[in-house]
Scaffold this motif. Structure first.
Motif, PDB file in Angstrom:
ATOM      1  N   HIS A  90      85.430  68.615  22.408  1.00 44.01           N
ATOM      2  CA  HIS A  90      86.123  67.101  23.487  1.00 44.01           C
ATOM      3  C   HIS A  90      85.542  66.051  22.000  1.00 44.01           C
ATOM      4  N   GLN A 128      80.000  68.876  22.281  1.00 45.15           N
ATOM      5  CA  GLN A 128      80.342  70.102  23.053  1.00 45.15           C
ATOM      6  C   GLN A 128      79.676  69.928  24.443  1.00 45.15           C
ATOM      7  N   THR A 129      80.490  69.824  25.215  1.00 45.27           N
ATOM      8  CA  THR A 129      80.243  69.776  26.366  1.00 45.27           C
ATOM      9  C   THR A 129      79.415  71.357  26.787  1.00 45.27           C
ATOM     10  N   GLU A 130      78.138  71.458  26.613  1.00 45.80           N
ATOM     11  CA  GLU A 130      77.089  72.193  27.496  1.00 45.80           C
ATOM     12  C   GLU A 130      77.424  72.872  28.565  1.00 45.80           C
ATOM     13  N   SER A 131      77.594  72.361  29.851  1.00 44.30           N
ATOM     14  CA  SER A 131      78.166  73.225  30.916  1.00 44.30           C
ATOM     15  C   SER A 131      79.548  74.130  30.612  1.00 44.30           C
ATOM     16  N   ASN A 132      80.536  73.651  29.774  1.00 42.32           N
ATOM     17  CA  ASN A 132      81.486  74.679  29.795  1.00 42.32           C
ATOM     18  C   ASN A 132      81.736  75.161  28.559  1.00 42.32           C
ATOM     19  N   GLY A 133      80.955  74.565  27.685  1.00 40.49           N
ATOM     20  CA  GLY A 133      81.427  75.531  26.232  1.00 40.49           C
ATOM     21  C   GLY A 133      82.147  74.550  25.364  1.00 40.49           C
ATOM     22  N   GLU A 134      83.259  73.283  25.709  1.00 45.22           N
ATOM     23  CA  GLU A 134      84.391  73.160  25.572  1.00 45.22           C
ATOM     24  C   GLU A 134      83.977  71.637  24.680  1.00 45.22           C
TER      25      GLU A 134
END
Ligand code: ZN
Length: 323
Positions: free
Chosen positions: A287, A279-285
Motif C-alpha cells: 500500500h 508492505q504489510t508484514e502479516s498479509n504481504g500486501e
C-alpha cells in the motif's frame, strides 16, 4: 431484368466495401479528428534496433537522442507505472518536488503558439488481448482526461481534445520500429494506444510495466535543453503515453483502464510520482502513503483525484498561462 441484376450487384459491392472500411474504426471520432495541431519530426531511427529489446533503457535513450538532435528534440524522461508489488519502480521515496523538471511553456512558438494544452488519442489500438475495443478503452481515457480537466484550481488551463486518430498514433512506437508502427507525428499529450511494441522494446517482454509516459523536450540551437520562459525547467515539446497490452485490462475492474489512464495523464500534465510504498508484514500486501493517483504502482481502482494529486496539479497550473 439484366440491368436490375447489374444494379443490385453494384449496390451489394458498394455496401460490402463500405462495411469493410468501417470495421476497425469509429467513423464519428475519426471524422472529428483535428490534424491541425499535429507536428512532425521524421528521423532515421534505424540504429535504434540494437538498443531496443535489450532492456537497456539508458542505451535506448542515448541512441534515440543521437537521432533526435537533428530535430532539436530530446527524450528527457521515461516514467513507468508498475503493476502491484513486483519488479521495478516499486520501492521508492519521492516526497520532494512533485513536478517533473520539464514543463510546457505557455504560448510556446515551437508548439504553434497556443495557450491551451491539446491531447490526441490513438483511434486504432484498443486492448485487444483483453477483448476491449478501441471504443471501450477510449471512453475510459476520455473520462480520465475530463477528471483532470475538472480540477478547479486550473481555470486558466484549457485542455483541448483533438479527437481519436484514424492512423496509428505514437512517436516512440515509430522510433522503436523505424516508422513501421506508430507515426512521426506529435502533439502536446498523446494517448498512443495499447500495444506490446513499446513496453517490450524498452523494458523487455513480460515486464511489470502497465503504462509508460515519455517526455520530450526542445533543444536550443546550441544543442542544449532550452528554458525560454526562465522558470528553471526544461521546455516540454510533447508527452507520449502507452498502455502495455500484455496485461489483462478491464473497465471498472482489475486492471482498470481509467485508473491507469488517469495516472498517465497526470504525467502528461507534468506531475511526477508521489508517495511511499509499504508492505504489510502479516498479509504481504502493498500500500502507498499517502494514497494518490500519482503513486508509482497500481493498487486498485482509483478514478478520482486525491488531495496530493490536486496539490501537485495546482502548484503547476494555477498561474497558467501567466507563469
Ligand atoms: Zn507513473
Amino acid at each position: 431484368m439484366k440491368r436490375n441484376i447489374l444494379y443490385a450487384a453494384i449496390l451489394l459491392l458498394f455496401v460490402t466495401i463500405s462495411c469493410t472500411d468501417q470495421d476497425d474504426q469509429s467513423p464519428k471520432l475519426t471524422e472529428d479528428f483535428n490534424r491541425e495541431r499535429l507536428k512532425t519530426a521524421e528521423i532515421d531511427a534505424g540504429n535504434l534496433s540494437s538498443a531496443r529489446l535489450s532492456g537497456d533503457i539508458e542505451g535506448f535513450m542515448s541512441t534515440a537522442n543521437e537521432a533526435l538532435i537533428s530535430q532539436n528534440l530530446q527524450l528527457s524522461a521515461i516514467e513507468a507505472y508498475a503493476a502491484d508489488g513486483e519488479g521495478i519502480v516499486v520501492y521508492f521515496n519521492n516526497r520532494g518536488n512533485k513536478q517533473l523538471s520539464a514543463d510546457f511553456v505557455p504560448g510556446d512558438p515551437r508548439r504553434g503558439g497556443f495557450l491551451d494544452i491539446a491531447y490526441a488519442r490513438d483511434g486504432t489500438e484498443g486492448a485487444t488481448s483483453s477483448g476491449l475495443s478501441q471504443g471501450d478503452t477510449d471512453a475510459a481515457v476520455l473520462s480520465a482526461m475530463s477528471t483532470w480537466d475538472g480540477v478547479t484550481c486550473s481555470d486558466g488551463l484549457i485542455i483541448t481534445n483533438l479527437g481519436a486518430s484514424n492512423f496509428d498514433l505514437g512517436y516512440v512506437e515509430a522510433l522503436v520500429t523505424n516508422g513501421v508502427e506508430g507515426s512521426f507525428f506529435f502533439t502536446d499529450i498523446m494517448h498512443s494506444g495499447f500495444n506490446t511494441t513499446v513496453t517490450d522494446a524498452i523494458y523487455g517482454p513480460g515486464s511489470n510495466v502497465l503504462g509508460v509516459t515519455f517526455t520530450f523536450i526542445w533543444l536550443d540551437d546550441d544543442g542544449n535543453p532550452s528554458d525560454i520562459d526562465n522558470n528553471g525547467k526544461d521546455d516540454v515539446a510533447f508527452r507520449d503515453i502507452y498502455y502495455n497490452d500484455e496485461f489483462s485490462w478491464a473497465i471498472g475492474n482489475h486492471i482498470d483502464v481509467e485508473t491507469v489512464a488517469l495516472h498517465e495523464a497526470g504525467h502528461g500534465l507534468s506531475q511526477a510520482h508521489f508517495g511511499t510504498l509499504f508492505q504489510t508484514e502479516s498479509n504481504g500486501e502493498f500500500h502507498f502513503a499517502p494514497r494518490a493517483v500519482m503513486n508509482a504502482g497500481y493498487t486498485g481502482i482509483q478514478t478520482s483525484i486525491k488531495r496530493t494529486d490536486r496539490a501537485g496539479h495546482c502548484s503547476n497550473w494555477s498561474m497558467w498561462p501567466n507563469n
